[in-house]
Scaffold this motif. Structure first.
Motif, PDB file in Angstrom:
ATOM      1  N   ILE A   1       0.818  -1.210   0.000  1.00 52.22           N
ATOM      2  CA  ILE A   1       0.000   0.000   0.000  1.00 52.22           C
ATOM      3  C   ILE A   1       0.853   1.262   0.000  1.00 52.22           C
ATOM      4  O   ILE A   1       0.497   2.270  -0.628  1.00 52.22           O
ATOM      5  CB  ILE A   1      -0.957  -0.022   1.213  1.00 52.22           C
ATOM      6  CG1 ILE A   1      -2.056  -1.074   0.976  1.00 52.22           C
ATOM      7  CG2 ILE A   1      -1.570   1.343   1.477  1.00 52.22           C
ATOM      8  CD1 ILE A   1      -2.862  -1.416   2.214  1.00 52.22           C
ATOM      9  N   LEU A   2       1.993   1.233   0.677  1.00 52.99           N
ATOM     10  CA  LEU A   2       2.853   2.414   0.742  1.00 52.99           C
ATOM     11  C   LEU A   2       3.523   2.691  -0.601  1.00 52.99           C
ATOM     12  O   LEU A   2       4.026   1.782  -1.255  1.00 52.99           O
ATOM     13  CB  LEU A   2       3.930   2.229   1.806  1.00 52.99           C
ATOM     14  CG  LEU A   2       3.561   2.557   3.251  1.00 52.99           C
ATOM     15  CD1 LEU A   2       4.694   2.143   4.187  1.00 52.99           C
ATOM     16  CD2 LEU A   2       3.248   4.043   3.435  1.00 52.99           C
ATOM     17  N   ASN A   3       3.547   3.948  -0.979  1.00 51.94           N
ATOM     18  CA  ASN A   3       4.342   4.352  -2.129  1.00 51.94           C
ATOM     19  C   ASN A   3       5.825   4.210  -1.786  1.00 51.94           C
ATOM     20  O   ASN A   3       6.209   4.294  -0.615  1.00 51.94           O
ATOM     21  CB  ASN A   3       4.037   5.802  -2.496  1.00 51.94           C
ATOM     22  CG  ASN A   3       2.670   5.961  -3.125  1.00 51.94           C
ATOM     23  OD1 ASN A   3       2.273   5.164  -3.973  1.00 51.94           O
ATOM     24  ND2 ASN A   3       1.938   6.994  -2.721  1.00 51.94           N
ATOM     25  N   PRO A   4       6.689   3.985  -2.780  1.00 48.19           N
ATOM     26  CA  PRO A   4       8.125   3.931  -2.504  1.00 48.19           C
ATOM     27  C   PRO A   4       8.592   5.171  -1.749  1.00 48.19           C
ATOM     28  O   PRO A   4       8.218   6.296  -2.098  1.00 48.19           O
ATOM     29  CB  PRO A   4       8.743   3.865  -3.903  1.00 48.19           C
ATOM     30  CG  PRO A   4       7.687   3.212  -4.737  1.00 48.19           C
ATOM     31  CD  PRO A   4       6.381   3.727  -4.204  1.00 48.19           C
ATOM     32  N   GLY A   5       9.368   4.957  -0.687  1.00 50.36           N
ATOM     33  CA  GLY A   5       9.814   6.070   0.135  1.00 50.36           C
ATOM     34  C   GLY A   5       8.809   6.485   1.198  1.00 50.36           C
ATOM     35  O   GLY A   5       9.064   7.414   1.967  1.00 50.36           O
ATOM     36  N   GLY A   6       7.669   5.782   1.248  1.00 48.70           N
ATOM     37  CA  GLY A   6       6.646   6.110   2.235  1.00 48.70           C
ATOM     38  C   GLY A   6       7.029   5.647   3.630  1.00 48.70           C
ATOM     39  O   GLY A   6       7.947   4.840   3.808  1.00 48.70           O
ATOM     40  N   TYR A   7       6.287   6.133   4.612  1.00 47.87           N
ATOM     41  CA  TYR A   7       6.647   5.899   6.011  1.00 47.87           C
ATOM     42  C   TYR A   7       5.601   5.062   6.752  1.00 47.87           C
ATOM     43  O   TYR A   7       4.397   5.216   6.531  1.00 47.87           O
ATOM     44  CB  TYR A   7       6.816   7.233   6.737  1.00 47.87           C
ATOM     45  CG  TYR A   7       8.041   7.990   6.281  1.00 47.87           C
ATOM     46  CD1 TYR A   7       9.291   7.728   6.830  1.00 47.87           C
ATOM     47  CD2 TYR A   7       7.948   8.955   5.279  1.00 47.87           C
ATOM     48  CE1 TYR A   7      10.426   8.424   6.405  1.00 47.87           C
ATOM     49  CE2 TYR A   7       9.063   9.647   4.842  1.00 47.87           C
ATOM     50  CZ  TYR A   7      10.302   9.372   5.412  1.00 47.87           C
ATOM     51  OH  TYR A   7      11.420  10.046   4.986  1.00 47.87           O
ATOM     52  N   LEU A   8       6.101   4.187   7.641  1.00 45.52           N
ATOM     53  CA  LEU A   8       5.262   3.383   8.521  1.00 45.52           C
ATOM     54  C   LEU A   8       5.610   3.745   9.958  1.00 45.52           C
ATOM     55  O   LEU A   8       6.757   3.589  10.383  1.00 45.52           O
ATOM     56  CB  LEU A   8       5.507   1.897   8.280  1.00 45.52           C
ATOM     57  CG  LEU A   8       4.828   0.918   9.254  1.00 45.52           C
ATOM     58  CD1 LEU A   8       3.303   1.060   9.197  1.00 45.52           C
ATOM     59  CD2 LEU A   8       5.235  -0.518   8.932  1.00 45.52           C
ATOM     60  N   LEU A   9       4.622   4.227  10.698  1.00 44.46           N
ATOM     61  CA  LEU A   9       4.821   4.653  12.082  1.00 44.46           C
ATOM     62  C   LEU A   9       4.060   3.715  13.007  1.00 44.46           C
ATOM     63  O   LEU A   9       2.825   3.647  12.961  1.00 44.46           O
ATOM     64  CB  LEU A   9       4.340   6.095  12.278  1.00 44.46           C
ATOM     65  CG  LEU A   9       5.250   7.207  11.727  1.00 44.46           C
ATOM     66  CD1 LEU A   9       5.280   7.179  10.197  1.00 44.46           C
ATOM     67  CD2 LEU A   9       4.763   8.579  12.192  1.00 44.46           C
ATOM     68  N   LEU A  10       4.810   2.975  13.819  1.00 44.83           N
ATOM     69  CA  LEU A  10       4.234   2.032  14.770  1.00 44.83           C
ATOM     70  C   LEU A  10       4.313   2.599  16.184  1.00 44.83           C
ATOM     71  O   LEU A  10       4.871   3.677  16.400  1.00 44.83           O
ATOM     72  CB  LEU A  10       4.985   0.702  14.693  1.00 44.83           C
ATOM     73  CG  LEU A  10       5.057   0.021  13.328  1.00 44.83           C
ATOM     74  CD1 LEU A  10       5.895  -1.250  13.421  1.00 44.83           C
ATOM     75  CD2 LEU A  10       3.665  -0.302  12.787  1.00 44.83           C
ATOM     76  N   GLY A  11       3.765   1.851  17.147  1.00 42.76           N
ATOM     77  CA  GLY A  11       3.866   2.245  18.547  1.00 42.76           C
ATOM     78  C   GLY A  11       5.286   2.088  19.051  1.00 42.76           C
ATOM     79  O   GLY A  11       6.091   1.338  18.480  1.00 42.76           O
ATOM     80  N   HIS A  12       5.608   2.772  20.142  1.00 38.95           N
ATOM     81  CA  HIS A  12       6.984   2.786  20.639  1.00 38.95           C
ATOM     82  C   HIS A  12       7.449   1.406  21.103  1.00 38.95           C
ATOM     83  O   HIS A  12       8.655   1.154  21.198  1.00 38.95           O
ATOM     84  CB  HIS A  12       7.134   3.800  21.774  1.00 38.95           C
ATOM     85  CG  HIS A  12       6.412   3.420  23.024  1.00 38.95           C
ATOM     86  ND1 HIS A  12       5.087   3.725  23.235  1.00 38.95           N
ATOM     87  CD2 HIS A  12       6.829   2.755  24.131  1.00 38.95           C
ATOM     88  CE1 HIS A  12       4.721   3.271  24.422  1.00 38.95           C
ATOM     89  NE2 HIS A  12       5.748   2.671  24.980  1.00 38.95           N
ATOM     90  N   ALA A  13       6.516   0.487  21.387  1.00 38.65           N
ATOM     91  CA  ALA A  13       6.889  -0.855  21.857  1.00 38.65           C
ATOM     92  C   ALA A  13       6.793  -1.899  20.761  1.00 38.65           C
ATOM     93  O   ALA A  13       6.898  -3.099  21.024  1.00 38.65           O
ATOM     94  CB  ALA A  13       6.008  -1.248  23.041  1.00 38.65           C
ATOM     95  N   GLU A  14       6.602  -1.470  19.518  1.00 36.54           N
ATOM     96  CA  GLU A  14       6.398  -2.402  18.413  1.00 36.54           C
ATOM     97  C   GLU A  14       7.574  -2.339  17.435  1.00 36.54           C
ATOM     98  O   GLU A  14       8.068  -1.252  17.125  1.00 36.54           O
ATOM     99  CB  GLU A  14       5.096  -2.078  17.678  1.00 36.54           C
ATOM    100  CG  GLU A  14       3.859  -2.249  18.561  1.00 36.54           C
ATOM    101  CD  GLU A  14       2.598  -1.719  17.922  1.00 36.54           C
ATOM    102  OE1 GLU A  14       1.587  -2.428  17.937  1.00 36.54           O
ATOM    103  OE2 GLU A  14       2.623  -0.582  17.422  1.00 36.54           O
ATOM    104  N   SER A  15       7.973  -3.495  16.951  1.00 37.39           N
ATOM    105  CA  SER A  15       9.082  -3.570  16.012  1.00 37.39           C
ATOM    106  C   SER A  15       8.788  -4.612  14.946  1.00 37.39           C
ATOM    107  O   SER A  15       8.181  -5.645  15.234  1.00 37.39           O
ATOM    108  CB  SER A  15      10.376  -3.934  16.745  1.00 37.39           C
ATOM    109  OG  SER A  15      11.418  -4.206  15.824  1.00 37.39           O
ATOM    110  N   ILE A  16       9.217  -4.325  13.714  1.00 37.61           N
ATOM    111  CA  ILE A  16       9.063  -5.299  12.633  1.00 37.61           C
ATOM    112  C   ILE A  16      10.431  -5.729  12.105  1.00 37.61           C
ATOM    113  O   ILE A  16      10.525  -6.269  11.006  1.00 37.61           O
ATOM    114  CB  ILE A  16       8.188  -4.756  11.493  1.00 37.61           C
ATOM    115  CG1 ILE A  16       8.808  -3.486  10.890  1.00 37.61           C
ATOM    116  CG2 ILE A  16       6.777  -4.520  11.976  1.00 37.61           C
ATOM    117  CD1 ILE A  16       8.147  -3.059   9.582  1.00 37.61           C
TER     118      ILE A  16
END
Length: 270
Positions: free
Chosen positions: A233-248
């Motif tokens: 879904i994200l365009n190239p260079g787009g950003y994903l912001l998660l919660g401070h306790a979450e990591s991928i």
């Protein structure tokens, strides 16, 4: 010793997991606590309630309301929001088509997407852009509240709200504050299941995704599916912001992690 009730709770937990990815399979006692008042109201056993859900589709909405966590507030996790406003937004000033799309996934009662709109408006950076904030949740009831844009003055929704925000972005309605139209018109609310197989088609391409304090309720299999969809879904260079306790980290190689002194977030590789 495993009781019949535990077996039936297990069946219900599996049903919930298959439907929306929320994992109660190893926390059956918590699931029981969340539904016990409702099944008493209906005069049903756990097994009968499982059958009732299948016969009465509207009861599934009630079940989702019971099992989802909707604790949120305006300007939650200020450090990440400051990074969004000061470092991420400026990158879109010269966007090619003057069109910026942001997705607030699992938006609950709307505080997050409205906060995003307030930050964009306050920054003044995208005045010449068409900004669309897609705000989604699986819980029908919280979406109905979010769309109205009314919040009780003495509610926890305002626990971290800066003083200037009240006059600038809300209208006083007695016991309530209402989000001003200039912010509300930026937000489109939709009912979306994050495990939907047609997620990309239903959301469309986005530049930024907020999905904070959501992944903690899913197991690794569901998280991988969701993150893979975010990548599409994200365009190239787009950003994903998660919660401070979450990591991928280690889940998807298509993202690079951006480390700042007080926050970290992810960027889709071009």
């Amino acid at each position: 010793m495993i009781t019949n009730e535990q077996n039936y709770l297990g069946e219900l937990a599996n049903f919930i997991y298959d439907f929306c990815g929320i994992d109660y399979k190893n926390n059956l006692n918590n699931l029981k606590i969340k539904i016990e008042t409702r099944i008493k109201e209906l005069g049903l056993s756990v097994w009968e309630y499982f059958g009732y859900i299948k016969m009465e589709p509207e009861e599934l909405d009630v079940l989702i309301e019971l099992i989802t966590v909707n604790e949120t507030y305006f300007f939650r996790e200020e450090n990440l929001l400051e990074e969004f406003k000061n470092s991420i937004l400026p990158e879109y000033i010269n966007s090619a088509n003057n069109n910026v799309r942001i997705w607030s996934a699992a938006c609950s009662t709307g505080e997050e997407p409205y906060t995003i709109g307030m930050l964009i408006e306050d920054s003044g950076l995208l005045k010449n852009h068409e900004v669309k904030i897609i705000a989604t949740d699986i819980n029908k009831k919280v979406l109905e509240k979010a769309e109205k844009g009314f919040y009780k003055k003495n509610s926890l929704s305002f626990r971290r709200t800066p003083n200037y925000v009240y006059d600038k972005f809300f209208i006083d309605h007695g016991e309530y504050y209402r989000v001003k139209d200039e912010i509300a018109k930026m937000v489109e609310f939709k009912r979306i299941n994050l495990l939907d197989k047609d997620l990309e088609e239903k959301i469309g391409k986005c530049d930024i995704i907020f999905c904070r304090n959501v992944l903690i309720y899913f197991d690794e299999h569901a998280i991988r599916k969701i993150i893979n969809d975010f990548y599409k879904i994200l365009n190239p260079g787009g950003y994903l912001l998660l919660g401070h306790a979450e990591s991928i980290t280690g889940i998807h190689s298509g993202f690079e992690v951006i480390h700042k002194p007080s926050v970290f977030y992810y960027k889709r590789k071009g």
